[in-house]
Design an enzyme around this catalytic site. Structure first.
Site, PDB file in Angstrom:
ATOM      1  N   ARG A 265       0.833  -1.199   0.000  1.00 46.14           N
ATOM      2  CA  ARG A 265       0.000   0.000   0.000  1.00 46.14           C
ATOM      3  C   ARG A 265       0.871   1.255   0.000  1.00 46.14           C
ATOM      4  O   ARG A 265       0.625   2.202  -0.696  1.00 46.14           O
ATOM      5  CB  ARG A 265      -0.895   0.019   1.246  1.00 46.14           C
ATOM      6  CG  ARG A 265      -2.245  -0.613   1.031  1.00 46.14           C
ATOM      7  CD  ARG A 265      -3.005  -0.636   2.313  1.00 46.14           C
ATOM      8  NE  ARG A 265      -2.177  -1.159   3.402  1.00 46.14           N
ATOM      9  CZ  ARG A 265      -2.596  -1.382   4.624  1.00 46.14           C
ATOM     10  NH1 ARG A 265      -3.825  -1.094   4.946  1.00 46.14           N
ATOM     11  NH2 ARG A 265      -1.794  -1.865   5.550  1.00 46.14           N
TER      12      ARG A 265
ATOM     13  N   ARG B 253      -3.710 -14.750   4.505  1.00 42.41           N
ATOM     14  CA  ARG B 253      -5.047 -15.135   4.950  1.00 42.41           C
ATOM     15  C   ARG B 253      -5.810 -15.705   3.770  1.00 42.41           C
ATOM     16  O   ARG B 253      -5.622 -15.254   2.619  1.00 42.41           O
ATOM     17  CB  ARG B 253      -5.833 -13.922   5.464  1.00 42.41           C
ATOM     18  CG  ARG B 253      -5.523 -13.524   6.909  1.00 42.41           C
ATOM     19  CD  ARG B 253      -6.039 -14.550   7.918  1.00 42.41           C
ATOM     20  NE  ARG B 253      -5.812 -14.144   9.292  1.00 42.41           N
ATOM     21  CZ  ARG B 253      -4.718 -14.433   9.999  1.00 42.41           C
ATOM     22  NH1 ARG B 253      -3.735 -15.136   9.452  1.00 42.41           N
ATOM     23  NH2 ARG B 253      -4.603 -14.048  11.257  1.00 42.41           N
TER      24      ARG B 253
ATOM     25  N   GLU C 117     -11.462 -21.595   5.599  1.00 39.09           N
ATOM     26  CA  GLU C 117     -10.790 -22.660   6.353  1.00 39.09           C
ATOM     27  C   GLU C 117     -11.482 -22.879   7.704  1.00 39.09           C
ATOM     28  O   GLU C 117     -12.048 -21.945   8.250  1.00 39.09           O
ATOM     29  CB  GLU C 117      -9.303 -22.305   6.556  1.00 39.09           C
ATOM     30  CG  GLU C 117      -9.065 -21.084   7.422  1.00 39.09           C
ATOM     31  CD  GLU C 117      -7.585 -20.726   7.530  1.00 39.09           C
ATOM     32  OE1 GLU C 117      -6.882 -20.669   6.513  1.00 39.09           O
ATOM     33  OE2 GLU C 117      -7.157 -20.481   8.680  1.00 39.09           O
TER      34      GLU C 117
ATOM     35  N   HIS D 133      -2.569 -23.884   8.048  1.00 34.11           N
ATOM     36  CA  HIS D 133      -2.389 -22.624   8.792  1.00 34.11           C
ATOM     37  C   HIS D 133      -1.399 -22.801   9.955  1.00 34.11           C
ATOM     38  O   HIS D 133      -1.745 -22.565  11.122  1.00 34.11           O
ATOM     39  CB  HIS D 133      -3.731 -22.096   9.290  1.00 34.11           C
ATOM     40  CG  HIS D 133      -3.721 -20.616   9.570  1.00 34.11           C
ATOM     41  ND1 HIS D 133      -4.811 -19.812   9.423  1.00 34.11           N
ATOM     42  CD2 HIS D 133      -2.734 -19.787  10.001  1.00 34.11           C
ATOM     43  CE1 HIS D 133      -4.515 -18.561   9.750  1.00 34.11           C
ATOM     44  NE2 HIS D 133      -3.245 -18.530  10.111  1.00 34.11           N
TER      45      HIS D 133
HETATM   46  C1  DGY Z   1      -1.391 -14.900  12.873  1.00 37.85           C
HETATM   47  O1  DGY Z   1      -0.813 -14.704  13.940  1.00 37.85           O
HETATM   48  O2  DGY Z   1      -2.116 -14.061  12.357  1.00 37.85           O
HETATM   49  C2  DGY Z   1      -1.206 -16.239  12.233  1.00 37.85           C
HETATM   50  O3  DGY Z   1      -1.825 -16.305  11.001  1.00 37.85           O
HETATM   51  C3  DGY Z   1      -1.712 -17.327  13.139  1.00 37.85           C
HETATM   52  O4  DGY Z   1      -3.072 -17.338  13.016  1.00 37.85           O
END
Ligand code: DGY
Length: 328
Positions: A178, A239, A268, A286
């Site tokens: 950004r 994510r 997920e 994850h």
């Molecule tokens: C975070 O800390 O955001 C990692 O993705 C663990 O969920």
């Protein structure tokens, strides 16, 4: 009377013990993910919540739990929290930056290497008992050393990945973010700022490390994948939802990009079923920050925040520092 806190998922026992020295604690040794209704019911009378990204912290939950003052998240990403709704109700939100940066960057690099060098495909072939002989063209992948590393999102973790690429693997590093980094920071990393289209077109290995927001939803979809090299890999440790998983599965099936490494998924723990059918994707659940030491450090930092916030101290890593927590 001690303030009451709810620990929403299992955490290291030493951390629960530490919390018990300051608070009346209800914890969740069974580690089930509570429904929003159950979470709200258990939060009645609690001033603090020790949360993970399994819990959705939104206006209805906050309205149902008017005594809540602090949500201490044991994660760095906080897209599961409506921060504006928390701020409007005087609820402090904290997260766990820094302590997971290097561990998560290690994992992102590993996933990129595994995708580029077809490690999971090779492992699956061995487990199926299908390896009969060495062959010059068996599972040939693409080089990582000397290649162009593209990074979308150049925060702490992006910069840690850039250092690994430039210093350890002699990669040419380009990034899009950004906001552009200061010139001296770019120089220290050996990274060049480019537009998103150039990032997509030039990257041999593209790694996603940006936060998930309304703006970054499907930042990588069919159109973006079409701009990438057919030999390129895509790694997502940010994510689910940043990548359109259906579009990615199609691009992988049609070999419009070579391979992907995914640690996070839209919706997920469910996965897009097409991903499971593809050989050229490495899938992990994850776990980018999942080392014993780092998960412990994340839990301790979340506890530091909760204890400071509810005992009149200064929380080390607030997300909405403008909120002043009323004494319990
Ligand atoms: C975070 O800390 O955001 C990692 O993705 C663990 O969920």
């Amino acid at each position: 009377m001690k303030p009451r806190v709810l620990v929403a998922r299992a955490v290291p026992p030493a951390v629960t013990e530490r919390l018990r020295r300051h608070f009346e604690v209800e914890d969740n040794p069974g580690n089930a993910v509570w429904s929003p209704a159950e979470l709200a019911a258990r939060l009645q009378g609690c001033q603090g919540l020790f949360a993970t990204n399994s819990e959705r912290i939104d206006a209805p939950l906050l309205d149902a739990c008017p005594e809540l003052r602090v949500v201490a998240n044991m994660v760095v990403g906080y897209n599961h929290v409506d921060v504006a709704a928390c701020t409007a109700r005087g609820v402090l939100v904290t997260n766990t930056p820094d302590v997971l940066t290097e561990t998560t960057a290690d994992f992102g690099f590993a996933l990129m290497l595994a995708a580029a060098r077809r490690m999971a495909e090779g492992e699956r072939l061995l487990r199926r008992g299908e390896w009969k002989q060495w062959s010059f063209d068996m599972l040939t992948g693409s080089d990582v050393h000397g290649a162009t590393l593209g990074i979308l999102g150049m925060g702490r973790i992006g910069q840690a990945i850039a250092r690994r690429g430039a210093l350890g693997f002699g990669m040419k590093v380009i990034y899009h973010n950004r906001s552009r980094l200061a010139v001296e920071v770019e120089a220290g990393l050996g990274a060049r700022y480019v537009g998103k289209d150039e990032l997509l077109a030039q990257s041999d290995h593209l790694v996603l490390v940006l936060p998930y927001t309304a703006q970054s939803h499907h930042a990588i979809g069919g159109a973006e994948l079409a701009r990438m090299k057919p030999s390129a890999t895509l790694t997502n440790i940010a994510r689910g939802g940043i990548v359109d998983d259906a579009a990615l599965a199609l691009a992988l099936r049609e070999q419009r990009i070579a391979a992907a490494g995914l640690d996070v998924f839209e919706g997920e723990p469910a996965l897009h079923p097409a991903l499971l059918e593809l050989p050229n994707v490495v899938l992990t659940p994850h776990i980018a920050s999942a080392t014993v030491a780092t998960r412990r450090a994340m839990a301790e930092l979340a506890a530091d925040n909760l204890i400071a916030a509810l005992t009149g101290g200064v929380p080390p890593t607030p997300v909405n520092p403008e909120v002043r927590v009323r004494p319990a």
